[in-house]
Every structure is written in C-alpha cells, then in structure tokens.
Design a protein around this motif. Structure first.
Motif, mmCIF file in Angstrom:
data_model
loop_
_atom_site.group_PDB
_atom_site.id
_atom_site.type_symbol
_atom_site.label_atom_id
_atom_site.label_comp_id
_atom_site.label_asym_id
_atom_site.label_seq_id
_atom_site.Cartn_x
_atom_site.Cartn_y
_atom_site.Cartn_z
ATOM 1 N N MET A 1 0.850 -1.194 0.000
ATOM 2 C CA MET A 1 0.000 0.000 0.000
ATOM 3 C C MET A 1 0.883 1.241 0.000
ATOM 4 O O MET A 1 1.838 1.330 0.768
ATOM 5 C CB MET A 1 -0.915 -0.008 1.236
ATOM 6 C CG MET A 1 -1.794 1.232 1.351
ATOM 7 S SD MET A 1 -3.095 1.089 2.593
ATOM 8 C CE MET A 1 -2.152 0.678 4.046
ATOM 9 N N ARG A 2 0.547 2.196 -0.872
ATOM 10 C CA ARG A 2 1.290 3.456 -0.964
ATOM 11 C C ARG A 2 0.406 4.593 -0.462
ATOM 12 O O ARG A 2 -0.735 4.759 -0.921
ATOM 13 C CB ARG A 2 1.730 3.738 -2.402
ATOM 14 C CG ARG A 2 2.837 2.822 -2.899
ATOM 15 C CD ARG A 2 3.333 3.261 -4.276
ATOM 16 N NE ARG A 2 2.261 3.257 -5.262
ATOM 17 C CZ ARG A 2 1.844 2.180 -5.926
ATOM 18 N NH1 ARG A 2 2.434 1.004 -5.707
ATOM 19 N NH2 ARG A 2 0.871 2.265 -6.809
ATOM 20 N N VAL A 3 0.956 5.392 0.455
ATOM 21 C CA VAL A 3 0.234 6.528 1.045
ATOM 22 C C VAL A 3 1.042 7.788 0.794
ATOM 23 O O VAL A 3 2.243 7.830 1.086
ATOM 24 C CB VAL A 3 0.021 6.326 2.559
ATOM 25 C CG1 VAL A 3 -0.625 7.559 3.177
ATOM 26 C CG2 VAL A 3 -0.825 5.086 2.818
ATOM 27 N N ALA A 24 4.853 8.852 9.617
ATOM 28 C CA ALA A 24 5.484 8.267 8.427
ATOM 29 C C ALA A 24 6.449 7.165 8.839
ATOM 30 O O ALA A 24 6.444 6.060 8.251
ATOM 31 C CB ALA A 24 6.210 9.349 7.625
ATOM 32 N N GLY A 25 7.288 7.439 9.836
ATOM 33 C CA GLY A 25 8.222 6.418 10.299
ATOM 34 C C GLY A 25 7.512 5.195 10.847
ATOM 35 O O GLY A 25 7.914 4.052 10.586
ATOM 36 N N GLY A 26 6.428 5.405 11.608
ATOM 37 C CA GLY A 26 5.673 4.277 12.148
ATOM 38 C C GLY A 26 5.034 3.437 11.062
ATOM 39 O O GLY A 26 5.019 2.200 11.139
ATOM 40 N N GLY A 31 5.465 -1.650 7.033
ATOM 41 C CA GLY A 31 5.490 -2.122 5.656
ATOM 42 C C GLY A 31 4.715 -1.272 4.679
ATOM 43 O O GLY A 31 4.536 -1.675 3.515
ATOM 44 N N VAL A 32 4.242 -0.100 5.101
ATOM 45 C CA VAL A 32 3.526 0.809 4.207
ATOM 46 C C VAL A 32 4.551 1.679 3.488
ATOM 47 O O VAL A 32 5.492 2.185 4.088
ATOM 48 C CB VAL A 32 2.539 1.686 5.004
ATOM 49 C CG1 VAL A 32 1.824 2.673 4.078
ATOM 50 C CG2 VAL A 32 1.530 0.810 5.754
ATOM 51 N N GLU A 33 4.374 1.865 2.174
ATOM 52 C CA GLU A 33 5.246 2.756 1.417
ATOM 53 C C GLU A 33 4.698 4.178 1.557
ATOM 54 O O GLU A 33 3.560 4.454 1.156
ATOM 55 C CB GLU A 33 5.287 2.342 -0.055
ATOM 56 C CG GLU A 33 6.313 3.125 -0.865
ATOM 57 C CD GLU A 33 6.404 2.643 -2.303
ATOM 58 O OE1 GLU A 33 7.039 3.354 -3.113
ATOM 59 O OE2 GLU A 33 5.828 1.577 -2.620
ATOM 60 N N VAL A 34 5.487 5.063 2.114
ATOM 61 C CA VAL A 34 5.010 6.409 2.446
ATOM 62 C C VAL A 34 5.792 7.451 1.656
ATOM 63 O O VAL A 34 7.022 7.418 1.581
ATOM 64 C CB VAL A 34 5.158 6.693 3.956
ATOM 65 C CG1 VAL A 34 4.699 8.121 4.287
ATOM 66 C CG2 VAL A 34 4.362 5.679 4.772
ATOM 67 N N GLY A 35 5.070 8.390 1.059
ATOM 68 C CA GLY A 35 5.650 9.588 0.471
ATOM 69 C C GLY A 35 5.057 10.804 1.146
ATOM 70 O O GLY A 35 3.918 10.766 1.624
ATOM 71 N N ILE A 357 3.775 6.195 18.839
ATOM 72 C CA ILE A 357 3.758 6.153 17.375
ATOM 73 C C ILE A 357 3.195 4.823 16.876
ATOM 74 O O ILE A 357 2.414 4.787 15.923
ATOM 75 C CB ILE A 357 5.175 6.356 16.819
ATOM 76 C CG1 ILE A 357 5.628 7.791 17.028
ATOM 77 C CG2 ILE A 357 5.228 6.039 15.324
ATOM 78 C CD1 ILE A 357 7.045 8.041 16.574
ATOM 79 N N ASP A 358 3.594 3.727 17.490
ATOM 80 C CA ASP A 358 3.158 2.411 17.009
ATOM 81 C C ASP A 358 1.645 2.279 17.072
ATOM 82 O O ASP A 358 1.019 1.720 16.157
ATOM 83 C CB ASP A 358 3.830 1.303 17.818
ATOM 84 C CG ASP A 358 5.318 1.199 17.526
ATOM 85 O OD1 ASP A 358 5.751 1.701 16.468
ATOM 86 O OD2 ASP A 358 6.048 0.626 18.360
ATOM 87 N N LEU A 359 1.035 2.803 18.136
ATOM 88 C CA LEU A 359 -0.419 2.740 18.255
ATOM 89 C C LEU A 359 -1.086 3.591 17.180
ATOM 90 O O LEU A 359 -2.047 3.150 16.532
ATOM 91 C CB LEU A 359 -0.845 3.208 19.649
ATOM 92 C CG LEU A 359 -2.352 3.190 19.950
ATOM 93 C CD1 LEU A 359 -2.907 1.781 19.800
ATOM 94 C CD2 LEU A 359 -2.618 3.729 21.353
ATOM 95 N N ALA A 360 -0.571 4.799 16.961
ATOM 96 C CA ALA A 360 -1.139 5.672 15.923
ATOM 97 C C ALA A 360 -0.976 5.041 14.541
ATOM 98 O O ALA A 360 -1.904 5.078 13.719
ATOM 99 C CB ALA A 360 -0.464 7.037 15.974
ATOM 100 N N ALA A 361 0.190 4.457 14.253
ATOM 101 C CA ALA A 361 0.434 3.850 12.937
ATOM 102 C C ALA A 361 -0.484 2.658 12.712
ATOM 103 O O ALA A 361 -1.000 2.456 11.597
ATOM 104 C CB ALA A 361 1.895 3.428 12.829
ATOM 105 N N GLU A 362 -0.698 1.863 13.745
ATOM 106 C CA GLU A 362 -1.603 0.716 13.616
ATOM 107 C C GLU A 362 -3.018 1.173 13.277
ATOM 108 O O GLU A 362 -3.677 0.620 12.390
ATOM 109 C CB GLU A 362 -1.610 -0.073 14.932
ATOM 110 C CG GLU A 362 -2.529 -1.274 14.927
ATOM 111 C CD GLU A 362 -2.563 -1.983 16.272
ATOM 112 O OE1 GLU A 362 -3.410 -2.888 16.439
ATOM 113 O OE2 GLU A 362 -1.769 -1.637 17.171
ATOM 114 N N LYS A 363 -3.497 2.219 13.958
ATOM 115 C CA LYS A 363 -4.842 2.720 13.697
ATOM 116 C C LYS A 363 -4.942 3.350 12.307
ATOM 117 O O LYS A 363 -5.953 3.188 11.616
ATOM 118 C CB LYS A 363 -5.237 3.727 14.778
ATOM 119 C CG LYS A 363 -5.460 3.097 16.144
ATOM 120 C CD LYS A 363 -5.921 4.133 17.165
ATOM 121 C CE LYS A 363 -6.242 3.473 18.485
ATOM 122 N NZ LYS A 363 -6.710 4.450 19.501
#
Length: 378
Positions: A1-3, A24-26, A31-35, A357-363
C-alpha cells in the motif's frame, strides 16, 4: 500500500510536520510505502524523512496560492501513484488535482488545530463559501488529533474519528552543548522553560510574565524560551522581560532544531496556550520525565486536563488566564522535586499508553484499508 501525505512547509518547528515525520516512520515500519509532498522547497523534514525510509517530494513554491502548485503536484501523483492521499495541510491546487483528476483515490484528512477545522466546516455550511468547498478534495475520513478537537468542531466534518497526535518514546541522545551551557549557567542551576512557535494561540506574553514571577521568587533559577514566530510578538515578550527585575534571567534561544532534546533538561516545562490540537512539545516533556505546568484550554488541552483528573496528578493544571496560580505551581514544583518527579513519572506512563507512534500507525493503517475497501464497493 502506498500513502502520500500532503503538508505545507518543511520546517520541524511546525508541530504538524513533526507529527507527519513520526507517523510516516511508524507506517514504514509496518510495511507501508510512504511519500510526503510539501508545497515549499526542501528542508529539515525532507532530510528527516529519508532517515525513516519515507520518500519526500517538494514543489518548490513560495506558498499554496501559486498557479504552479497544481501541475507540479500532478507530476508527483503520476510518479508516486498513491493508493491513499492523506492531507495534513494542503493548497487549493493540490485539492483540485485530487478532486477532479484523481476522484477514485481516497482522501483522508487530519485536522490538527481548531482554526483550520472550524474554517473547513464553515466552507461546507456557508452558501457564500460553497464554491471554495467545491475545490477541496472529497474526504472519506476526517481524523482529529484529540477528542477535545473533535468535540469542538467535528460536527461539520464527518465521518470522523480520533487518532491521537503521536510521540516517539525513544529519548533523543544527549549531546553538546547542554541547555545550561547554552544559557551560560552552572550545571545544577534550576531552569524552567517552554518550546513553541511564538504565535497568539500560545499566549507568549503570559508565559514570559509567569517566568519572571517565578524568577523573582527563585533568584537562583533561570528560564529558557525555545522558539520563533511572529516578529511583533517576539518583540513584545522581550520587552516584558526587559522591564522586569528578573528578566535578565529569561533567555530567548530562538528556534532550535534540538529543542526536543533540550526540553528534557528542564526542571519544569510550562504552557499557557488557550488552544492546542494536542501539544507535541508538552508530550515531548512528558516523554522526558520533565514535570509540566499548564493552563486549562480548548481542544487537546481538555484531553490532558481530563487525563490529569482521571489518572493524576500528572501536572500542575490551573484555570486559563490565572498566571498567579501557574507561577505558584512552578515555584512549588522547584521547591518539592520529589513530588514533581512522581507526577512526571505518572505523566510518562499515561502518555506512553495513549500517544505512542506504534499505536497511531496501527490505527492509521487500519483506517487506510477500510477506506480502500469502501472505495472498491462504491
């Protein structure tokens, strides 16, 4: 997935960009591709994104009103081909590209502050501003960085949910110079302070008056102001300090990229803001086990006050505008370091449980997948 995340400038003094960098780091770790695409040119944010594995795109425009925003952003969209666009701060040109050329790319939008969210709600409801609403992208989900912010202005922006402004709880490494070396005072000197943009909503005149009041009570202490902003406000707060007998011990350090580290060397962090989405600098102080003192306020400050009432005391919390009470609280913090340390430890534990961060990234990842699934079913 790219965001693809959208923002305005690339300064890390801006709490929005520190939020973008952390999420973005989280997401990259998941495994998310972030720009990340910024309206302006390269800066601190672009360098920091490379370190966490996210791609950075900059449009090189002076502001979001330039006509060249749209074609330059279109090139970014064609190059990165995101599955989801995540708007943090955007320009009309970006919105037009998303709305009219990429209508099938789901858009989610994070609201960071009261003024911006309330303005967007007015666009939607006000017949005179309806045309501006038509130029903005169709948003599938609104995200608010605190419950208080959503309660204040979320009715006009739906569907919506809360994903808290996150914080890395890995402390930045200590480095030279130390805060006290910057101030030119001996190690062990009590230092109070704050780190923020110097803008109206932070009420900078109030925190300088509080600092001076504390310093009159504590002739052994010093105060540090880390941040820059509106020139007229900077001049005003310097004048307040200059007119006070203790003002010579108020040190104006300007904007410092190492402020998150320097905050960890304070004996007390103070905040006088009347409104905050969810204050990053306050979370940085909690992360560093620094005692905090703040005034009650709107939006995310209500979340902090509620947390303090339910799990505290985590901080010195006084009514908005009560500078005398805040000064007394800071003086008490310096006079009773053991009690202050206990509050700081409880604040750290409560913040880590909610604002990681990990909780925010998961959500966020779960939200992206939901809107993608909904898009396929339209």
């Amino acid at each position: 997935m790219r965001v693809l995340m959208l923002t305005g400038n690339t300064s890390l003094q801006d709490g929005v960009n520190r939020h973008v960098l952390m999420v973005a780091g989280g997401l990259v770790r998941r495994g998310v591709e972030v720009g990340v695409c910024a309206v302006k040119g390269p800066g601190e944010l672009t360098d920091a994104l490379a370190k966490v594995g996210a791609r950075a795109f900059t449009l090189g425009c002076a502001n979001g009103h330039e006509w060249s925003v749209a074609p330059r952003f279109l090139r970014v969209m064609r190059s990165f081909r995101p599955d989801v666009a995540h708007v943090h701060m955007t320009a009309v040109g970006m919105g037009m590209v998303l709305r009219f050329l990429y209508p099938r790319t789901p858009v989610v939008q994070t609201e960071h502050m009261l003024m911006g969210a309330a303005q967007k709600g007015n666009f939607r409801r006000n017949p005179k501003l309806w045309w501006r609403w038509r130029l903005l992208p169709r948003v599938r989900r609104y995200i608010f960085v605190s419950q208080g912010l959503m309660d204040a202005c979320g009715r006009g922006l739906q569907p919506a949910e809360v994903i808290y402004n996150p914080m890395s709880f890995d402390l930045p490494p200590r480095a030279e110079p130390s805060l006290r070396a910057l101030l030119g005072v001996p190690e062990g000197t009590p230092v109070i302070g704050t780190a923020c943009r110097i803008v109206r909503e932070k009420k900078p005149e109030a925190f300088v008056r509080v600092m001076c009041s504390v310093l009159r009570e504590r002739p052994d202490a010093h105060a540090a102001v880390m941040g820059a902003g509106r020139p007229e406000l900077e001049a005003a707060i310097r004048a307040i300090a200059a007119a006070d007998p203790a003002g010579a011990r108020v040190h104006f350090l300007g904007y410092r990229p190492d402020a998150p580290r320097l905050v960890g060397e304070l004996n007390c962090f103070l905040m006088t803001s009347w409104t905050e989405g969810l204050p990053t600098a306050l979370l940085e102080a909690m992360r560093a086990h620094v005692p905090v003192a703040l005034m009650e306020g709107n939006c995310g400050l209500k979340d902090i006050a509620t947390l303090n009432a339910e799990e505290g005391p985590l901080a010195v919390v006084v009514p908005q505008g009560d500078e005398e009470a805040l000064a007394r609280g800071v003086v008490d913090t310096l006079a009773h370091p053991d009690a202050a340390k206990a509050r700081a430890e409880r604040a750290y534990a409560a913040a880590k449980q909610r604002y990681s961060i990990d909780l925010a990234a998961e959500k966020l990842e779960a939200l992206y997948r939901r809107v993608l699934q909904e898009e396929t079913q339209r």
